[in-house]
Design a protein around this motif. Structure first.
Motif, PDB file in Angstrom:
ATOM      1  N   GLN A  66      39.663  43.890  45.479  1.00  0.00           N
ATOM      2  CA  GLN A  66      40.930  43.717  46.189  1.00  0.00           C
ATOM      3  C   GLN A  66      41.401  45.019  46.825  1.00  0.00           C
ATOM      4  N   HIS A  96      47.748  37.889  42.896  1.00  0.00           N
ATOM      5  CA  HIS A  96      46.369  38.327  42.739  1.00  0.00           C
ATOM      6  C   HIS A  96      45.842  37.987  41.328  1.00  0.00           C
ATOM      7  N   GLU A  99      44.895  34.495  41.323  1.00  0.00           N
ATOM      8  CA  GLU A  99      43.554  34.355  41.922  1.00  0.00           C
ATOM      9  C   GLU A  99      42.472  34.536  40.841  1.00  0.00           C
ATOM     10  N   HIS A 100      42.619  35.569  40.022  1.00  0.00           N
ATOM     11  CA  HIS A 100      41.602  35.815  38.988  1.00  0.00           C
ATOM     12  C   HIS A 100      41.613  34.736  37.906  1.00  0.00           C
TER      13      HIS A 100
HETATM   14 ZN   LIG Z   1      40.792  40.968  42.464  1.00  0.00          ZN
END
Ligand SMILES: [Zn+2]
Ligand SMILES: [Zn+2]
Length: 218
Positions: A66, A96, A99-100
Protein backbone atom coordinates in the motif's frame (compact mmCIF):
# COMPACT_ATOMS: atom_id res chain seq x y z
CA UNK A 1 -18.58 2.73 7.56
CA UNK A 2 -20.92 1.95 4.72
CA UNK A 3 -20.44 -0.41 1.78
CA UNK A 4 -22.02 1.38 -1.18
CA UNK A 5 -21.49 -1.08 -4.01
CA UNK A 6 -19.31 -3.82 -5.41
CA UNK A 7 -18.40 -4.05 -9.09
CA UNK A 8 -16.53 -6.83 -10.89
CA UNK A 9 -13.90 -6.12 -13.50
CA UNK A 10 -10.24 -6.17 -14.41
CA UNK A 11 -9.53 -2.49 -13.62
CA UNK A 12 -6.40 -2.40 -15.74
CA UNK A 13 -5.10 0.73 -14.04
CA UNK A 14 -4.36 -1.42 -10.99
CA UNK A 15 -1.45 -3.10 -12.77
CA UNK A 16 0.46 0.16 -12.50
CA UNK A 17 -0.59 0.98 -8.94
CA UNK A 18 0.32 -2.34 -7.39
CA UNK A 19 2.78 -4.46 -9.35
CA UNK A 20 1.73 -7.48 -7.30
CA UNK A 21 -1.59 -7.76 -9.11
CA UNK A 22 -1.34 -10.57 -11.64
CA UNK A 23 -2.27 -9.07 -15.01
CA UNK A 24 -5.20 -11.16 -16.22
CA UNK A 25 -6.91 -11.85 -12.92
CA UNK A 26 -10.43 -10.82 -12.01
CA UNK A 27 -10.89 -8.13 -9.41
CA UNK A 28 -13.71 -6.55 -7.53
CA UNK A 29 -14.00 -2.92 -6.54
CA UNK A 30 -15.87 -2.18 -3.33
CA UNK A 31 -16.80 1.44 -2.74
CA UNK A 32 -16.92 2.31 0.94
CA UNK A 33 -17.88 5.53 2.71
CA UNK A 34 -16.68 6.34 6.19
CA UNK A 35 -19.45 7.93 8.24
CA UNK A 36 -17.70 9.33 11.32
CA UNK A 37 -15.16 12.12 11.62
CA UNK A 38 -11.44 11.60 11.39
CA UNK A 39 -10.93 11.71 15.15
CA UNK A 40 -13.31 8.77 15.62
CA UNK A 41 -11.32 6.50 13.31
CA UNK A 42 -7.88 7.57 14.55
CA UNK A 43 -8.97 7.07 18.14
CA UNK A 44 -10.47 3.62 17.48
CA UNK A 45 -7.81 2.30 15.12
CA UNK A 46 -5.44 0.70 17.68
CA UNK A 47 -8.27 -1.36 19.22
CA UNK A 48 -9.62 -2.29 15.82
CA UNK A 49 -6.19 -3.48 14.74
CA UNK A 50 -5.65 -5.42 17.97
CA UNK A 51 -9.01 -7.20 17.76
CA UNK A 52 -8.54 -7.89 14.08
CA UNK A 53 -5.17 -9.56 14.70
CA UNK A 54 -6.69 -11.68 17.45
CA UNK A 55 -9.39 -12.89 15.07
CA UNK A 56 -7.09 -13.20 12.06
CA UNK A 57 -3.52 -13.76 13.28
CA UNK A 58 -2.42 -14.55 9.74
CA UNK A 59 -2.84 -10.89 8.74
CA UNK A 60 0.56 -10.50 10.42
CA UNK A 61 2.01 -12.41 7.49
CA UNK A 62 0.40 -10.34 4.73
CA UNK A 63 2.75 -8.43 2.47
CA UNK A 64 1.56 -4.92 2.09
CA UNK A 65 2.43 -2.75 -0.87
CA UNK A 66 0.00 0.00 0.00
CA UNK A 67 2.79 2.42 0.88
CA UNK A 68 4.55 2.18 -2.45
CA UNK A 69 2.77 5.13 -4.00
CA UNK A 70 3.95 7.32 -1.14
CA UNK A 71 1.90 9.38 1.23
CA UNK A 72 2.27 12.88 2.51
CA UNK A 73 0.39 14.91 5.05
CA UNK A 74 0.73 12.52 7.97
CA UNK A 75 -0.49 14.39 11.01
CA UNK A 76 -0.85 11.69 13.62
CA UNK A 77 2.05 9.38 14.31
CA UNK A 78 1.03 5.84 15.17
CA UNK A 79 4.04 4.19 13.60
CA UNK A 80 5.00 2.85 17.05
CA UNK A 81 2.17 0.32 16.72
CA UNK A 82 4.41 -1.79 14.52
CA UNK A 83 1.54 -3.06 12.42
CA UNK A 84 2.05 -5.61 9.66
CA UNK A 85 0.27 -3.32 7.24
CA UNK A 86 1.22 0.17 6.18
CA UNK A 87 -0.11 2.84 8.52
CA UNK A 88 -0.29 6.46 7.45
CA UNK A 89 -2.16 7.95 10.39
CA UNK A 90 -5.38 8.82 8.62
CA UNK A 91 -8.89 7.47 8.05
CA UNK A 92 -7.62 5.35 5.15
CA UNK A 93 -5.88 3.07 7.68
CA UNK A 94 -9.26 1.79 8.87
CA UNK A 95 -10.50 1.08 5.33
CA UNK A 96 -7.15 -0.42 4.38
CA UNK A 97 -7.44 -2.78 7.36
CA UNK A 98 -10.87 -3.80 6.06
CA UNK A 99 -9.15 -4.63 2.75
CA UNK A 100 -6.74 -6.97 4.56
CA UNK A 101 -9.57 -8.59 6.54
CA UNK A 102 -11.45 -9.19 3.28
CA UNK A 103 -8.34 -10.67 1.65
CA UNK A 104 -7.77 -12.94 4.64
CA UNK A 105 -11.38 -14.15 4.61
CA UNK A 106 -11.21 -14.75 0.87
CA UNK A 107 -7.95 -16.71 1.17
CA UNK A 108 -9.37 -18.87 3.96
CA UNK A 109 -12.72 -19.59 2.33
CA UNK A 110 -11.52 -19.87 -1.26
CA UNK A 111 -8.27 -21.61 -0.34
CA UNK A 112 -6.22 -19.07 -2.26
CA UNK A 113 -2.53 -18.86 -1.51
CA UNK A 114 -2.17 -15.22 -2.22
CA UNK A 115 -4.11 -12.34 -3.59
CA UNK A 116 -3.42 -8.64 -3.77
CA UNK A 117 -5.46 -5.64 -2.84
CA UNK A 118 -5.33 -1.88 -2.89
CA UNK A 119 -7.22 0.85 -1.05
CA UNK A 120 -7.62 4.25 -2.68
CA UNK A 121 -9.09 7.42 -1.24
CA UNK A 122 -11.28 9.67 -3.41
CA UNK A 123 -10.27 13.26 -3.77
CA UNK A 124 -13.94 14.19 -3.56
CA UNK A 125 -15.87 13.23 -1.49
CA UNK A 126 -12.93 12.70 0.81
CA UNK A 127 -14.79 10.13 2.97
CA UNK A 128 -15.11 7.74 0.00
CA UNK A 129 -12.74 4.86 -0.74
CA UNK A 130 -12.33 2.14 -3.35
CA UNK A 131 -11.04 -1.21 -2.16
CA UNK A 132 -9.76 -3.44 -4.96
CA UNK A 133 -9.33 -7.14 -4.40
CA UNK A 134 -7.90 -9.71 -6.74
CA UNK A 135 -10.03 -12.85 -6.88
CA UNK A 136 -10.75 -16.15 -8.58
CA UNK A 137 -14.45 -16.05 -7.73
CA UNK A 138 -15.97 -12.54 -7.55
CA UNK A 139 -18.92 -13.87 -5.54
CA UNK A 140 -16.63 -15.12 -2.77
CA UNK A 141 -14.66 -11.86 -2.92
CA UNK A 142 -17.90 -9.88 -2.53
CA UNK A 143 -18.93 -12.03 0.42
CA UNK A 144 -15.49 -11.45 1.97
CA UNK A 145 -15.87 -7.67 1.61
CA UNK A 146 -19.36 -7.65 3.07
CA UNK A 147 -18.16 -9.76 5.99
CA UNK A 148 -15.06 -7.58 6.57
CA UNK A 149 -17.13 -4.37 6.58
CA UNK A 150 -19.72 -5.83 8.97
CA UNK A 151 -16.99 -7.05 11.31
CA UNK A 152 -15.13 -3.73 11.33
CA UNK A 153 -18.39 -1.87 11.96
CA UNK A 154 -19.26 -4.10 14.90
CA UNK A 155 -15.79 -3.78 16.44
CA UNK A 156 -15.86 0.01 16.00
CA UNK A 157 -19.29 0.14 17.65
CA UNK A 158 -17.92 -1.92 20.51
CA UNK A 159 -21.05 -3.50 21.98
CA UNK A 160 -20.42 -7.03 20.78
CA UNK A 161 -22.55 -9.12 18.44
CA UNK A 162 -24.57 -12.30 18.60
CA UNK A 163 -22.67 -14.16 15.88
CA UNK A 164 -19.27 -15.79 15.83
CA UNK A 165 -16.62 -15.06 13.21
CA UNK A 166 -15.23 -18.60 13.28
CA UNK A 167 -18.68 -20.17 12.83
CA UNK A 168 -19.34 -18.09 9.72
CA UNK A 169 -15.89 -18.95 8.37
CA UNK A 170 -16.37 -22.65 9.15
CA UNK A 171 -19.69 -22.97 7.37
CA UNK A 172 -18.49 -20.89 4.39
CA UNK A 173 -15.39 -23.08 4.05
CA UNK A 174 -17.42 -26.31 4.24
CA UNK A 175 -19.90 -25.15 1.61
CA UNK A 176 -17.07 -24.01 -0.66
CA UNK A 177 -15.27 -27.31 -0.25
CA UNK A 178 -18.23 -29.71 -0.51
CA UNK A 179 -20.70 -27.67 -2.59
CA UNK A 180 -23.26 -28.96 -0.10
CA UNK A 181 -26.20 -26.69 0.69
CA UNK A 182 -28.57 -28.92 2.60
CA UNK A 183 -29.24 -27.80 6.14
CA UNK A 184 -29.31 -31.38 7.44
CA UNK A 185 -26.06 -32.38 5.79
CA UNK A 186 -24.22 -29.23 6.82
CA UNK A 187 -25.42 -29.62 10.41
CA UNK A 188 -24.09 -33.17 10.41
CA UNK A 189 -20.71 -32.29 8.87
CA UNK A 190 -20.20 -29.37 11.26
CA UNK A 191 -21.66 -31.25 14.21
CA UNK A 192 -23.96 -28.30 14.91
CA UNK A 193 -27.62 -28.13 15.84
CA UNK A 194 -30.00 -27.34 12.99
CA UNK A 195 -30.82 -24.07 14.69
CA UNK A 196 -27.18 -22.98 14.76
CA UNK A 197 -26.67 -24.13 11.18
CA UNK A 198 -29.74 -22.24 9.96
CA UNK A 199 -28.72 -19.08 11.81
CA UNK A 200 -25.28 -19.13 10.18
CA UNK A 201 -26.75 -19.85 6.74
CA UNK A 202 -28.98 -16.81 7.18
CA UNK A 203 -25.91 -14.76 8.09
CA UNK A 204 -24.20 -16.01 4.93
CA UNK A 205 -27.22 -14.90 2.94
CA UNK A 206 -27.13 -11.45 4.52
CA UNK A 207 -23.45 -11.20 3.61
CA UNK A 208 -24.15 -12.07 -0.05
CA UNK A 209 -22.53 -15.49 0.12
CA UNK A 210 -23.38 -17.27 -3.17
CA UNK A 211 -26.10 -19.67 -2.02
CA UNK A 212 -28.03 -21.56 -4.72
CA UNK A 213 -31.46 -20.13 -3.88
CA UNK A 214 -30.00 -16.68 -4.52
CA UNK A 215 -28.41 -17.81 -7.76
CA UNK A 216 -31.67 -19.20 -9.10
CA UNK A 217 -33.60 -16.11 -8.00
CA UNK A 218 -31.34 -13.88 -10.08
ZN1 LIG B 1 -2.09 -3.35 2.42
ZN1 LIG C 1 5.14 -8.80 -1.31
Amino acid sequence: MKLLKIVEGNFEELNKLNTNFKKETQRIRATIDTVHDKHFYLHKFPDLLFETLQLFPNIRHHHCHQGEQGYSGRDFDISHLGAPIQIVGDVIDTVHLVEHIAIEIQCQVGELDECSGLTCNYWEPENRFDVFIECRNPAIASFSCNFAVLLAKEILKGNGHDWCVDDILDIAKIIEKTNEFSLHTLARILNWSKKKTLKNMQLLEQLSYPLPWLRSAA
